[in-house]
Design an enzyme around this catalytic site. Structure first.
Site, PDB file in Angstrom:
ATOM      1  N   THR A  74       6.225  -9.106   0.619  1.00  0.00           N
ATOM      2  CA  THR A  74       6.250  -7.989  -0.088  1.00  0.00           C
ATOM      3  C   THR A  74       7.357  -7.087   0.792  1.00  0.00           C
ATOM      4  O   THR A  74       7.582  -7.344   2.030  1.00  0.00           O
ATOM      5  CB  THR A  74       5.089  -7.231   0.151  1.00  0.00           C
ATOM      6  OG1 THR A  74       5.061  -5.769  -0.055  1.00  0.00           O
ATOM      7  CG2 THR A  74       4.396  -7.377   1.717  1.00  0.00           C
ATOM      8  N   ASP A  75       7.786  -6.258   0.025  1.00  0.00           N
ATOM      9  CA  ASP A  75       8.690  -5.122   0.764  1.00  0.00           C
ATOM     10  C   ASP A  75       8.047  -4.305   1.820  1.00  0.00           C
ATOM     11  O   ASP A  75       8.800  -3.669   2.718  1.00  0.00           O
ATOM     12  CB  ASP A  75       9.747  -4.440  -0.275  1.00  0.00           C
ATOM     13  CG  ASP A  75       8.746  -3.319  -0.850  1.00  0.00           C
ATOM     14  OD1 ASP A  75       7.571  -3.425  -0.764  1.00  0.00           O
ATOM     15  OD2 ASP A  75       9.212  -2.537  -1.505  1.00  0.00           O
ATOM     16  N   GLU A  76       6.748  -4.418   1.829  1.00  0.00           N
ATOM     17  CA  GLU A  76       6.061  -3.530   2.794  1.00  0.00           C
ATOM     18  C   GLU A  76       6.190  -3.855   4.183  1.00  0.00           C
ATOM     19  O   GLU A  76       5.882  -3.335   5.030  1.00  0.00           O
ATOM     20  CB  GLU A  76       4.560  -3.527   2.550  1.00  0.00           C
ATOM     21  CG  GLU A  76       4.250  -2.932   0.973  1.00  0.00           C
ATOM     22  CD  GLU A  76       3.036  -2.275   0.611  1.00  0.00           C
ATOM     23  OE1 GLU A  76       2.185  -1.998   1.570  1.00  0.00           O
ATOM     24  OE2 GLU A  76       2.653  -2.254  -0.341  1.00  0.00           O
ATOM     25  N   TYR A 120      -2.415  -4.720   5.856  1.00  0.00           N
ATOM     26  CA  TYR A 120      -1.948  -5.424   4.783  1.00  0.00           C
ATOM     27  C   TYR A 120      -0.375  -5.853   5.075  1.00  0.00           C
ATOM     28  O   TYR A 120      -0.029  -7.017   5.210  1.00  0.00           O
ATOM     29  CB  TYR A 120      -2.008  -4.866   3.513  1.00  0.00           C
ATOM     30  CG  TYR A 120      -1.329  -5.564   2.254  1.00  0.00           C
ATOM     31  CD1 TYR A 120      -1.558  -6.748   2.061  1.00  0.00           C
ATOM     32  CD2 TYR A 120      -0.197  -4.951   1.885  1.00  0.00           C
ATOM     33  CE1 TYR A 120      -0.558  -7.338   0.846  1.00  0.00           C
ATOM     34  CE2 TYR A 120       0.566  -5.535   0.882  1.00  0.00           C
ATOM     35  CZ  TYR A 120       0.432  -6.687   0.399  1.00  0.00           C
ATOM     36  OH  TYR A 120       1.162  -7.287  -0.335  1.00  0.00           O
ATOM     37  N   LYS A 146       1.201  -9.681   6.038  1.00  0.00           N
ATOM     38  CA  LYS A 146       2.369 -10.220   5.425  1.00  0.00           C
ATOM     39  C   LYS A 146       3.318 -10.696   6.275  1.00  0.00           C
ATOM     40  O   LYS A 146       3.896 -11.587   6.103  1.00  0.00           O
ATOM     41  CB  LYS A 146       2.775  -9.539   4.025  1.00  0.00           C
ATOM     42  CG  LYS A 146       1.594  -9.208   2.967  1.00  0.00           C
ATOM     43  CD  LYS A 146       1.119 -10.632   2.256  1.00  0.00           C
ATOM     44  CE  LYS A 146       2.106 -11.092   1.490  1.00  0.00           C
ATOM     45  NZ  LYS A 146       1.677 -12.463   0.501  1.00  0.00           N
TER      46      LYS A 146
HETATM   47  P1  NAD Z   1      -3.809  -9.937  -6.614  1.00  0.00           P
HETATM   48  O1  NAD Z   1      -4.702  -9.203  -5.465  1.00  0.00           O
HETATM   49  O2  NAD Z   1      -4.003  -9.430  -8.004  1.00  0.00           O
HETATM   50  O3  NAD Z   1      -4.314 -11.414  -6.507  1.00  0.00           O
HETATM   51  C1  NAD Z   1      -4.542 -12.302  -5.495  1.00  0.00           C
HETATM   52  C2  NAD Z   1      -5.242 -13.644  -5.722  1.00  0.00           C
HETATM   53  O4  NAD Z   1      -5.397 -14.474  -4.799  1.00  0.00           O
HETATM   54  C3  NAD Z   1      -6.371 -13.676  -6.643  1.00  0.00           C
HETATM   55  O5  NAD Z   1      -6.585 -14.325  -7.669  1.00  0.00           O
HETATM   56  C4  NAD Z   1      -7.466 -13.750  -5.420  1.00  0.00           C
HETATM   57  O6  NAD Z   1      -8.570 -14.460  -6.111  1.00  0.00           O
HETATM   58  C5  NAD Z   1      -6.489 -15.017  -4.737  1.00  0.00           C
HETATM   59  N1  NAD Z   1      -7.246 -15.006  -3.387  1.00  0.00           N
HETATM   60  C6  NAD Z   1      -7.397 -14.094  -2.596  1.00  0.00           C
HETATM   61  N2  NAD Z   1      -7.994 -14.494  -1.313  1.00  0.00           N
HETATM   62  C7  NAD Z   1      -7.975 -15.907  -1.738  1.00  0.00           C
HETATM   63  C8  NAD Z   1      -8.293 -16.867  -0.680  1.00  0.00           C
HETATM   64  N3  NAD Z   1      -8.654 -16.654   0.550  1.00  0.00           N
HETATM   65  N4  NAD Z   1      -8.176 -18.232  -1.071  1.00  0.00           N
HETATM   66  C9  NAD Z   1      -7.967 -18.377  -2.449  1.00  0.00           C
HETATM   67  N5  NAD Z   1      -7.372 -17.356  -3.162  1.00  0.00           N
HETATM   68  C10 NAD Z   1      -7.453 -16.222  -2.756  1.00  0.00           C
HETATM   69  O7  NAD Z   1      -2.269  -9.998  -5.857  1.00  0.00           O
HETATM   70  P2  NAD Z   1      -1.089  -9.788  -6.709  1.00  0.00           P
HETATM   71  O8  NAD Z   1      -0.579  -8.371  -6.873  1.00  0.00           O
HETATM   72  O9  NAD Z   1      -0.881 -10.739  -7.946  1.00  0.00           O
HETATM   73  O10 NAD Z   1       0.111 -10.369  -5.316  1.00  0.00           O
HETATM   74  C11 NAD Z   1       0.083 -11.632  -5.499  1.00  0.00           C
HETATM   75  C12 NAD Z   1       1.083 -12.096  -4.193  1.00  0.00           C
HETATM   76  O11 NAD Z   1       2.182 -11.125  -4.312  1.00  0.00           O
HETATM   77  C13 NAD Z   1       0.596 -11.457  -2.938  1.00  0.00           C
HETATM   78  O12 NAD Z   1       0.820 -12.315  -1.855  1.00  0.00           O
HETATM   79  C14 NAD Z   1       1.186 -10.154  -2.673  1.00  0.00           C
HETATM   80  O13 NAD Z   1       1.218  -9.748  -1.352  1.00  0.00           O
HETATM   81  C15 NAD Z   1       2.240 -10.332  -3.208  1.00  0.00           C
HETATM   82  N6  NAD Z   1       3.166  -9.034  -3.626  1.00  0.00           N
HETATM   83  C16 NAD Z   1       2.476  -8.104  -4.436  1.00  0.00           C
HETATM   84  C17 NAD Z   1       3.127  -6.986  -5.076  1.00  0.00           C
HETATM   85  C18 NAD Z   1       2.422  -6.166  -5.928  1.00  0.00           C
HETATM   86  O14 NAD Z   1       3.143  -5.164  -6.302  1.00  0.00           O
HETATM   87  N7  NAD Z   1       1.196  -6.502  -6.497  1.00  0.00           N
HETATM   88  C19 NAD Z   1       4.373  -7.007  -4.481  1.00  0.00           C
HETATM   89  C20 NAD Z   1       5.108  -7.760  -3.686  1.00  0.00           C
HETATM   90  C21 NAD Z   1       4.400  -8.752  -3.123  1.00  0.00           C
HETATM   91  P1  TYD Z   2      -0.569   1.017  -4.691  1.00  0.00           P
HETATM   92  O1  TYD Z   2      -0.537   0.684  -6.076  1.00  0.00           O
HETATM   93  O2  TYD Z   2      -1.723   0.958  -4.049  1.00  0.00           O
HETATM   94  O3  TYD Z   2       0.679   0.019  -3.891  1.00  0.00           O
HETATM   95  P2  TYD Z   2       1.329   0.071  -2.259  1.00  0.00           P
HETATM   96  O4  TYD Z   2       0.341   0.753  -1.536  1.00  0.00           O
HETATM   97  O5  TYD Z   2       1.289  -1.301  -2.320  1.00  0.00           O
HETATM   98  O6  TYD Z   2       2.633   0.753  -2.719  1.00  0.00           O
HETATM   99  O7  TYD Z   2       0.040   2.481  -4.191  1.00  0.00           O
HETATM  100  C1  TYD Z   2       1.370   2.887  -4.704  1.00  0.00           C
HETATM  101  C2  TYD Z   2       1.566   4.268  -4.430  1.00  0.00           C
HETATM  102  O8  TYD Z   2       0.500   5.204  -5.105  1.00  0.00           O
HETATM  103  C3  TYD Z   2       1.277   4.452  -3.086  1.00  0.00           C
HETATM  104  O9  TYD Z   2       2.382   5.493  -2.518  1.00  0.00           O
HETATM  105  C4  TYD Z   2      -0.096   5.091  -2.821  1.00  0.00           C
HETATM  106  C5  TYD Z   2      -0.155   5.759  -4.261  1.00  0.00           C
HETATM  107  N1  TYD Z   2      -1.610   5.808  -4.585  1.00  0.00           N
HETATM  108  C6  TYD Z   2      -2.142   7.260  -5.113  1.00  0.00           C
HETATM  109  O10 TYD Z   2      -1.325   8.376  -4.849  1.00  0.00           O
HETATM  110  N2  TYD Z   2      -3.308   7.356  -5.819  1.00  0.00           N
HETATM  111  C7  TYD Z   2      -4.038   6.043  -6.063  1.00  0.00           C
HETATM  112  O11 TYD Z   2      -5.116   6.312  -6.447  1.00  0.00           O
HETATM  113  C8  TYD Z   2      -3.476   4.925  -5.597  1.00  0.00           C
HETATM  114  C9  TYD Z   2      -4.201   3.617  -5.852  1.00  0.00           C
HETATM  115  C10 TYD Z   2      -2.100   4.884  -4.702  1.00  0.00           C
END
Ligand code: NAD
Ligand code: TYD
Length: 352
Positions: free
Chosen positions: A134-136, A158, A162
């Site tokens: 992630t970019d975080e 988190y 990562k």
């Molecule tokens: P998500 O929370 O929707 O899905 C996570 C999945 O991992 C779920 O299916 C969960 O059951 C599984 N999981 C969790 N713990 C586990 C464990 N101990 N063993 C096996 N499976 C497990 O997450 P997402 O949004 O799909 O993100 C997927 C990946 O992409 C993550 O690594 C996240 O850090 C990365 N990512 C997400 C975003 C975003 O905006 N959502 C952005 C950049 C990177």
């Molecule tokens: P989120 O979807 O949790 O992603 P991330 O924290 O990984 O960026 O949140 C996106 C942005 O929205 C973040 O600045 C937090 C804000 N946010 C709210 O203002 N209200 C909410 O209920 C949630 C879930 C997030």
């Protein structure tokens, strides 16, 4: 019984039942029939096998309910499928949850990655390990953009977990010559995202006419990307990324949270004609350690791998809202927990 020998690659995709993992698999499984995709997921609250209905019976797809914290079960799975690649998405992924309870993030995101790397190391001569990050990890940036060379400066448990996993992957490349790639992507939105993240939470609350919480002043900026653009980038990096390299993935659609929420309210008002929903917006206390702005320089993936975000932000947001409107049962099941029974009902009796 799957005949693993006929597949050119046997790829473990961890977290394939989650938001990005399921979007990735629905695209990759039909596209690469010469690969076997082994979806490893322990089905936390965020894992929903119903997301994979379109591929669940395909011959080059198999599901294994395994927790990445369990190194013994992982080892059996590597053996069983003679695995030669990992695309690692499984993670605890929600910042707010990491603030309330960081331990699961340490265990899954760091220990889980370590377990996978250890198994990959034993097969180092024929293995590609792609860590989806992630970019975080970079923290907040006031002006300009984060490049792949920017220092890590995580703010939440988190992000720190990562970042730790990224460092482990880099160390395994340098020390053991494991063929690794890391991708650091910005905030995703799209179909099948669990309604705790900003976009689906806003859509759900707007549909139910419930308050829509905005943390702080709503001026925090994220660099938004449609999930399908991310999945295309993962495909390109997995196949063409240079070993030991990291790639930023961002579409450059920088928006303050308030604009995102207002935009969603207006789209739903237009679609359903019973607004205005903006009055549901409620400013609440800020998230501790809340990063002000994320913004990525994605020139490396563009110049090296020819990636571009193809979806315009406005169109992708509109399509996303439409998807949730058309799939309200999916949303309701997420909230009621009904979706967690999908495995028991449809899967647990089956044999691989
Ligand atoms: P998500 O929370 O929707 O899905 C996570 C999945 O991992 C779920 O299916 C969960 O059951 C599984 N999981 C969790 N713990 C586990 C464990 N101990 N063993 C096996 N499976 C497990 O997450 P997402 O949004 O799909 O993100 C997927 C990946 O992409 C993550 O690594 C996240 O850090 C990365 N990512 C997400 C975003 C975003 O905006 N959502 C952005 C950049 C990177
Ligand atoms: P989120 O979807 O949790 O992603 P991330 O924290 O990984 O960026 O949140 C996106 C942005 O929205 C973040 O600045 C937090 C804000 N946010 C709210 O203002 N209200 C909410 O209920 C949630 C879930 C997030």
């Amino acid at each position: 019984m799957i005949s693993k020998d006929r597949f050119e690659k046997r790829i473990i995709v961890t977290g394939g039942a989650g938001f990005i993992g399921s979007n990735f698999l629905r695209r990759a499984v039909p596209r690469y029939r010469q690969y076997l995709f082994v979806n490893i997921d322990c089905l936390t609250y965020a894992g929903n096998l119903g997301n994979l209905k379109t591929v669940e019976n395909d011959e080059n797809y198999v599901f294994e309910k395994i927790d990445v914290r369990n190194d013994e079960l992982l080892a059996d799975c590597f053996e069983k499928y003679d695995v030669n690649a990992v695309i690692h998405l499984a993670a605890e992924s929600h910042v707010d949850r990491s603030i309330i309870g960081p331990e699961a993030f340490i265990e899954t995101n760091i220990r889980g990655t370590f377990n996978l790397l250890e198994l990959a190391r034993r097969r180092v001569h024929d293995f590609r390990f792609h860590h989806v990050s992630t970019d975080e990890v970079f923290g907040s940036i006031e002006d300009g953009l984060f490049s792949e060379l920017s220092p890590y400066n995580p703010s939440s448990p988190y992000a720190a977990s990562k970042a730790s996993a990224d460092y482990l992957v880099q160390a395994y490349h340098k020390t053991y010559r494991l063929d690794t790639v890391i991708s650091n992507c910005s905030n995703n939105f799209g179909p099948y995202q669990f309604p705790e993240k900003l976009v689906p939470l806003t859509i759900r609350n707007a549909l139910l006419k419930k308050e829509i919480p905005i943390y702080g002043d709503g001026g925090n900026i994220r660099d938004w990307i449609f999930v399908e653009d991310h999945c295309r980038a993962l495909d390109l990096i997995f196949h063409g990324g240079r070993s030991g390299n990291t790639y930023n993935i961002g579409a450059g659609y920088e928006r303050p949270n308030l604009d995102i929420v207002t935009g969603i309210c207006r789209i739903i008002d237009r679609m359903l004609g019973d607004g205005p929903r903006e009055r549901l917006i409620t400013f609440v206390g800020d998230r501790p350690g809340h990063d002000r702005r994320y913004a990525l320089d994605s020139s490396k993936i563009k110049s090296e791998l020819g990636w571009e975000a193809v979806e315009s932000f406005d169109q992708a947001l509109e399509n996303t809202v439409r998807w949730y409107l058309d799939n309200q049962e999916w949303l309701d099941d997420c909230i009621s927990g009904e979706y967690l029974k999908y495995y028991e009902k449809n899967y647990s009796r089956r044999r691989n």
